[in-house]
Enzyme design. Structure first.
Site, mmCIF file in Angstrom:
data_model
loop_
_atom_site.group_PDB
_atom_site.id
_atom_site.type_symbol
_atom_site.label_atom_id
_atom_site.label_comp_id
_atom_site.label_asym_id
_atom_site.label_seq_id
_atom_site.Cartn_x
_atom_site.Cartn_y
_atom_site.Cartn_z
ATOM 1 N N ASP A 27 -24.814 -31.723 18.969
ATOM 2 C CA ASP A 27 -24.029 -30.531 18.698
ATOM 3 C C ASP A 27 -22.714 -30.727 19.467
ATOM 4 O O ASP A 27 -22.652 -31.565 20.377
ATOM 5 C CB ASP A 27 -24.824 -29.325 19.227
ATOM 6 C CG ASP A 27 -24.001 -28.063 19.267
ATOM 7 O OD1 ASP A 27 -23.533 -27.623 18.210
ATOM 8 O OD2 ASP A 27 -23.812 -27.516 20.378
ATOM 9 N N ASP A 29 -19.777 -27.979 20.507
ATOM 10 C CA ASP A 29 -19.387 -27.024 21.540
ATOM 11 C C ASP A 29 -20.578 -26.673 22.438
ATOM 12 O O ASP A 29 -21.662 -26.350 21.949
ATOM 13 C CB ASP A 29 -18.803 -25.757 20.912
ATOM 14 C CG ASP A 29 -17.860 -25.062 21.869
ATOM 15 O OD1 ASP A 29 -16.766 -25.605 22.101
ATOM 16 O OD2 ASP A 29 -18.232 -24.008 22.430
ATOM 17 N N ASN A 61 -21.541 -26.484 13.745
ATOM 18 C CA ASN A 61 -21.427 -25.299 12.884
ATOM 19 C C ASN A 61 -19.999 -24.762 12.872
ATOM 20 O O ASN A 61 -19.734 -23.749 12.229
ATOM 21 C CB ASN A 61 -22.369 -24.183 13.376
ATOM 22 C CG ASN A 61 -23.737 -24.277 12.718
ATOM 23 O OD1 ASN A 61 -23.983 -25.158 11.903
ATOM 24 N ND2 ASN A 61 -24.628 -23.360 13.080
ATOM 25 N N ASN A 62 -19.115 -25.403 13.609
ATOM 26 C CA ASN A 62 -17.738 -24.900 13.659
ATOM 27 C C ASN A 62 -16.992 -25.343 12.395
ATOM 28 O O ASN A 62 -16.764 -26.532 12.177
ATOM 29 C CB ASN A 62 -17.046 -25.432 14.916
ATOM 30 C CG ASN A 62 -15.738 -24.714 15.168
ATOM 31 O OD1 ASN A 62 -15.094 -24.240 14.229
ATOM 32 N ND2 ASN A 62 -15.343 -24.618 16.416
ATOM 33 N N HIS A 187 -19.524 -16.669 19.825
ATOM 34 C CA HIS A 187 -19.262 -17.873 20.624
ATOM 35 C C HIS A 187 -18.613 -17.489 21.939
ATOM 36 O O HIS A 187 -17.777 -16.582 21.972
ATOM 37 C CB HIS A 187 -18.374 -18.844 19.858
ATOM 38 C CG HIS A 187 -18.985 -19.250 18.568
ATOM 39 N ND1 HIS A 187 -20.052 -20.110 18.504
ATOM 40 C CD2 HIS A 187 -18.736 -18.864 17.291
ATOM 41 C CE1 HIS A 187 -20.419 -20.245 17.253
ATOM 42 N NE2 HIS A 187 -19.649 -19.502 16.495
ATOM 43 N N LYS A 218 -26.570 -25.448 10.587
ATOM 44 C CA LYS A 218 -27.787 -25.361 11.407
ATOM 45 C C LYS A 218 -28.204 -23.905 11.518
ATOM 46 O O LYS A 218 -27.328 -23.056 11.623
ATOM 47 C CB LYS A 218 -27.487 -25.892 12.817
ATOM 48 C CG LYS A 218 -27.070 -27.336 12.899
ATOM 49 C CD LYS A 218 -26.575 -27.690 14.301
ATOM 50 C CE LYS A 218 -25.251 -27.066 14.643
ATOM 51 N NZ LYS A 218 -24.715 -27.430 15.968
ATOM 52 N N ASP A 243 -27.182 -26.967 22.604
ATOM 53 C CA ASP A 243 -27.130 -25.962 23.682
ATOM 54 C C ASP A 243 -27.633 -24.602 23.230
ATOM 55 O O ASP A 243 -27.743 -23.695 24.049
ATOM 56 C CB ASP A 243 -25.696 -25.811 24.218
ATOM 57 C CG ASP A 243 -24.792 -25.100 23.232
ATOM 58 O OD1 ASP A 243 -24.702 -25.572 22.068
ATOM 59 O OD2 ASP A 243 -24.205 -24.061 23.583
#
Ligand code: PLP
Ligand code: CA
Length: 304
Positions: A27, A29, A61-62, A187, A218, A243
């Site tokens: 992942d 971030d 996912n960004n 976020h 995800k 995370d």
């Protein structure tokens, strides 16, 4: 109650795990960077994994940047050997989904930003939704495009009521496909601030439209299928490092790969242990196999 999971990965144990794996999914971030700052040691970990012959992929996912924008970010933050095909974002995978899975015949109405529009354009999927509005316009003033066959909702910091209203009108047609990049709720930002995620926008539109979106990002398995289909990755020889328990760890579990929670991001060890000790089966699916403080913990295991 699960008695396993949340194992601290240290020393030879970490070395043994990496030895058995050919592919590492990260992942972004909260794992390899936080906003514009690389996690200390992360660029070295990525380089060493690649030097040791591992396949490395970044699964984010960004949806705000196109893959080319991520490539620039990797380079800016000191990751020197990442190539575009290593990067899977929810924007890119949404474009792949619309082109190759849904095979949408027509235009896509988009709630989203540059990342989504650029990826759709590069995939050859026509998109509408960011034409300037007449000031003071209401939904009655907005022509609807009869070629729109799908609605895609993602993170959009220019979201407004009219965009929601239009998307909602398109979704009245049951044949209009409804897709969301991801369901991330929020976020973390510096100085204790937070930003609403794509999931909060998707939820607003789902409520208004009375329909549920198909989610590309995800914890769904589509992003893994994109990698496995192209690079022949074996889940048994893959590990996912993330995370966020409800996205990354659940994603890994859904795809049948071992999971590592790193504590440089959103979820805490206490939350992971809470899930492990809970009787609810949906919570058990969010329990990581392993826990590290930071991806830098991989460094000693990558020594020659
Ligand atoms: N979506 C947006 C808009 C974000 O700003 C972030 C993190 O900053 C994410 C998603 C989550 O990205 P990742 O999956 O890399 O943690
Ligand atoms: Ca993350």
């Amino acid at each position: 109650v699960r008695s396993h999971g949340c194992l601290r990965l240290l020393g030879t144990h970490l070395k043994d795990l990496l030895y058995t794996k050919h592919c590492v999914l990260f992942d972004c971030d909260g794992v390899i960077w936080n906003g514009e700052k690389a996690v200390v040691g992360a660029p070295e970990v990525v380089s060493l994994l690649k030097k040791r012959g591992k396949s490395v992929f970044f699964v984010t996912n960004n949806c705000t940047r196109p893959r080319d924008g991520y490539l620039q970010k990797f380079s800016r933050l000191g990751f020197s050997d990442v190539v575009q095909s290593d990067i899977l974002s929810s924007a890119y995978c949404s474009a792949v989904y619309l082109r190759d899975v849904a095979k949408v015949q027509g235009k896509v109405y988009v709630i989203g930003g540059d990342g989504v529009y650029t990826e759709l354009h590069e995939a050859g999927v026509p998109a509408v939704g960011r034409e300037p509005e007449i000031p003071g316009a209401t939904i009655y003033d907005c022509p609807l495009d009869s070629d729109v066959k799908a609605v895609l909702v993602g993170y959009d910091d220019k979201l407004n009521f009219l965009k929601l209203a239009k998307a909602c009108c398109y979704l009245r047609d049951p044949d209009c496909l409804f897709l969301a990049t991801d369901r991330d709720p929020w976020h973390p930002l510096p100085r204790g601030r937070v930003s609403p995620g794509s999931g909060s926008l998707a939820a607003a539109l789902e409520t208004a439209a009375g329909r549920r979106a198909t989610v590309v990002g995800k914890p769904g398995r589509f992003m893994f299928d994109c990698i496995a289909g192209r690079f022949g990755v074996d889940p048994a020889r893959t590990v996912m490092v993330g995370d966020r328990l409800e996205t990354d760890i659940l994603f890994g579990r859904t795809c049948g790969v071992d999971t590592v929670l790193t504590l440089t991001g959103v979820s805490t060890l206490e939350q992971a242990q809470g899930y492990r000790d809970s009787p609810a089966s949906e919570e058990a699916a969010c329990v990581p196999d392993y826990v590290v403080d930071t991806v830098a913990d991989f460094l000693p295991a990558l020594d020659e």
